[in-house]
Motif scaffolding. Sequence first.
Motif, short mmCIF file in Angstrom:
data_model
loop_
_atom_site.label_atom_id
_atom_site.label_comp_id
_atom_site.label_asym_id
_atom_site.label_seq_id
_atom_site.Cartn_x
_atom_site.Cartn_y
_atom_site.Cartn_z
N ASP A 1 0.83 -1.20 0.00
CA ASP A 1 0.00 0.00 0.00
C ASP A 1 0.86 1.25 0.00
O ASP A 1 1.88 1.34 0.70
CB ASP A 1 -0.91 -0.02 1.23
N ASN A 2 0.44 2.24 -0.79
CA ASN A 2 1.10 3.55 -0.91
C ASN A 2 2.51 3.47 -1.50
O ASN A 2 3.34 4.36 -1.27
CB ASN A 2 1.13 4.27 0.44
N THR A 3 2.78 2.42 -2.27
CA THR A 3 4.04 2.34 -3.00
C THR A 3 4.06 3.39 -4.11
O THR A 3 3.06 3.58 -4.81
CB THR A 3 4.23 0.96 -3.63
N GLN A 4 5.19 4.08 -4.28
CA GLN A 4 5.30 5.03 -5.39
C GLN A 4 5.84 4.31 -6.61
O GLN A 4 6.87 3.63 -6.55
CB GLN A 4 6.22 6.20 -5.05
N MET A 5 5.15 4.44 -7.73
CA MET A 5 5.61 3.85 -8.98
C MET A 5 6.73 4.71 -9.55
O MET A 5 6.74 5.94 -9.40
CB MET A 5 4.44 3.74 -9.96
N ASN A 6 7.70 4.07 -10.18
CA ASN A 6 8.85 4.77 -10.74
C ASN A 6 8.74 4.86 -12.26
O ASN A 6 8.24 3.94 -12.91
CB ASN A 6 10.14 4.04 -10.36
N ARG A 7 9.23 5.95 -12.80
CA ARG A 7 9.21 6.12 -14.26
C ARG A 7 10.33 5.29 -14.89
O ARG A 7 11.48 5.33 -14.44
CB ARG A 7 9.39 7.60 -14.63
N LEU A 8 9.98 4.53 -15.91
CA LEU A 8 10.96 3.71 -16.63
C LEU A 8 11.47 4.46 -17.86
O LEU A 8 10.95 5.51 -18.23
CB LEU A 8 10.32 2.38 -17.04
N GLN A 9 12.48 3.88 -18.52
CA GLN A 9 13.12 4.55 -19.64
C GLN A 9 12.16 4.76 -20.81
O GLN A 9 12.31 5.71 -21.59
CB GLN A 9 14.34 3.76 -20.10
N ASP A 10 11.17 3.87 -20.94
CA ASP A 10 10.23 4.00 -22.06
C ASP A 10 9.08 4.97 -21.75
O ASP A 10 8.15 5.11 -22.54
CB ASP A 10 9.68 2.63 -22.46
#
Length: 287
Positions: free
Chosen positions: A262-271
Amino acid sequence: MSYRIYNGTKLLGDVNNKSTGINGLLPATNYQFGVSNYDGNRESSKTTINVKTRGIRLIIPTSLTVNSIITLNYQEYSLGLVPIGTEPAGMFGGGNKRNIQAKVISVDEGKSTVELLEPLEDDSNIQVGGTNLAKHTSNTLTNRMQVSDWVFVASSGNATNFNLGDYEGQTLMMRVWIDKPTVDAHLQAWTNASNAVGDTIKAGQSGYSSLTFKVPASFTAWNIAIGNGKAAEIAYKEFKVEKGTIATDWSPAPEDTQYIVDNTQMNRLQDGSFAAFNGYKAIYFRQ
């Protein structure tokens, strides 16, 4: 007079207060809870209520429209490895690949909080009961250990699996299965301010040693251990720490289930997509 609490037909335990909490529930899932009066001999009929738990929430570092519904892509990787970047083809592709609907709850400073509208896992994989506060525990017996006094399962000197200092002033239930110790043994929790001793398991026998421990409001050192201060051979399993005074069946800590937290931040990937990983599980958002 006490109250009996049910999850469906399963008795969760008896409580004396008119309010209680139920831990270990699956997110975004329907439950029917029941309550009855119990005087030690007779039990009244149950009063039931139907509820649905809220879903896991994730934080996506981009601005989305509040109250809109978005689609996330969930995937489990067959070899237990989540790639950093785009998904690989072939045997790494994994199974249980499906789309998950989510609702945008709020947007703050360019970050959107979204709530999953369905669970990621089958409820048969998660046990209902008190949440295990101790990480890295197991329902498999340890190897038999030769010790001079105690087997320390958690301590202030090594709090990687559990930290008593996080629960000052609270009441905890602790339980462990002790397997055929060579001397009488029990579970024990103590600080420099208080002490609690669990049920004794006789030499050569096996069983659960349980104790209720009121964590003092202030202390400087603590230990949780199995034994009795004497040389012995000891094996154990199912060490569990949970809030309250009712011991429930062993279950892994949430951190050990490899569930998306819960409340994990998603990370931006190279694509340009976004992803959250936990063990062999991943969830992606592609605009």
